[in-house]
Design an enzyme around this catalytic site. Structure first.
Site, mmCIF file in Angstrom:
data_model
loop_
_atom_site.group_PDB
_atom_site.id
_atom_site.type_symbol
_atom_site.label_atom_id
_atom_site.label_comp_id
_atom_site.label_asym_id
_atom_site.label_seq_id
_atom_site.Cartn_x
_atom_site.Cartn_y
_atom_site.Cartn_z
ATOM 1 N N HIS A 1 0.843 -1.202 0.000
ATOM 2 C CA HIS A 1 0.000 0.000 0.000
ATOM 3 C C HIS A 1 0.878 1.252 0.000
ATOM 4 O O HIS A 1 0.649 2.183 -0.776
ATOM 5 C CB HIS A 1 -0.913 -0.034 1.231
ATOM 6 C CG HIS A 1 -1.760 1.178 1.413
ATOM 7 N ND1 HIS A 1 -3.131 1.158 1.225
ATOM 8 C CD2 HIS A 1 -1.456 2.455 1.774
ATOM 9 C CE1 HIS A 1 -3.614 2.368 1.468
ATOM 10 N NE2 HIS A 1 -2.608 3.179 1.804
ATOM 11 N N GLU A 2 1.887 1.279 0.869
ATOM 12 C CA GLU A 2 2.756 2.455 0.961
ATOM 13 C C GLU A 2 3.664 2.585 -0.264
ATOM 14 O O GLU A 2 3.911 3.694 -0.743
ATOM 15 C CB GLU A 2 3.574 2.418 2.254
ATOM 16 C CG GLU A 2 2.753 2.412 3.534
ATOM 17 C CD GLU A 2 1.716 3.522 3.630
ATOM 18 O OE1 GLU A 2 1.941 4.619 3.084
ATOM 19 O OE2 GLU A 2 0.666 3.287 4.257
ATOM 20 N N HIS B 1 2.001 4.389 -2.983
ATOM 21 C CA HIS B 1 2.092 5.853 -2.867
ATOM 22 C C HIS B 1 3.346 6.383 -3.558
ATOM 23 O O HIS B 1 3.320 7.458 -4.154
ATOM 24 C CB HIS B 1 2.105 6.290 -1.400
ATOM 25 C CG HIS B 1 0.769 6.319 -0.752
ATOM 26 N ND1 HIS B 1 -0.258 7.145 -1.170
ATOM 27 C CD2 HIS B 1 0.284 5.634 0.307
ATOM 28 C CE1 HIS B 1 -1.306 6.960 -0.399
ATOM 29 N NE2 HIS B 1 -1.010 6.040 0.506
#
Length: 190
Positions: A136-137, A140
């Site tokens: 998820h990170e 980004h």
């Protein structure tokens, strides 16, 4: 220092972040501020673009979760996913998309090459929630939000909420950056 979190429509969240060449005092200070900001927002992961810095840096701390109490906080710099295995559908949320959750299909295990806070290189395998938070990170850092990975029909269902976030109509329990265009040039990113 607690940093404001950029939200859904902020440009910095849709750009590919630049690699770091090392960790100096400014980056070390940014890392500390990111941990403080993440904790203040009750998050478990935070990527530098979320605080307006378009660099390949993320922090996470999943020790608040059952079964992960012994996992120390991590600093991940210049991550590169080398291999993926399995699949797992799970609900996700994000500090940059306040109040919105949605199901995202991700690999259940990853092999990750990255550098730590001391810029030492590691290659490790991660599974379960830790693999999910890392992916998820890392998204980004590649200009992707979890809502971009949702099924189209599910994404259509939350579109009004996304529009409200973009319009600044959704409050959060932590500082939100509005109209932030630092894109790696602000004082926290030096």
């Amino acid at each position: 220092m607690i940093l404001p979190i950029n939200t859904y429509s902020d440009e910095v969240l849709h750009q590919k972040a630049k690699p770091l060449k090392g960790v100096d005092a400014d980056i070390s200070s940014l890392i500390d501020s990111m941990f403080e900001s993440m904790e203040n927002a009750s998050g478990i992961g935070l990527a530098a673009p979320q605080v307006g810095c378009s660099i390949r840096l993320l922090v996470l701390d999943v020790s608040c979760m059952k079964s992960y109490e012994d996992v120390p906080p991590m600093v991940v710099i210049n991550p590169n996913v080398l291999a993926v295995r399995g699949k797992n559908l799970m609900e996700e949320g994000c500090l940059s998309v306040p109040g919105v959750q949605g199901d995202v299909l991700r690999p259940s295990e990853i092999t990750l090459k990255y550098r730590d806070r001391n810029f030492q290189e590691h290659t490790e395998e991660f599974s379960g929630m830790l693999a999910r938070v890392l992916q998820h990170e890392i998204d980004h850092l590649n200009g992707t939000l979890f809502v971009d990975r949702m099924e189209k029909r599910d994404r259509r269902r939350i579109q009004q909420e996304l529009d409200d976030i973009a319009a600044g109509l959704v409050p959060a329990d932590y500082p939100i950056a509005r109209e932030c265009s630092r894109g790696g040039e602000g004082p926290a990113c030096m």
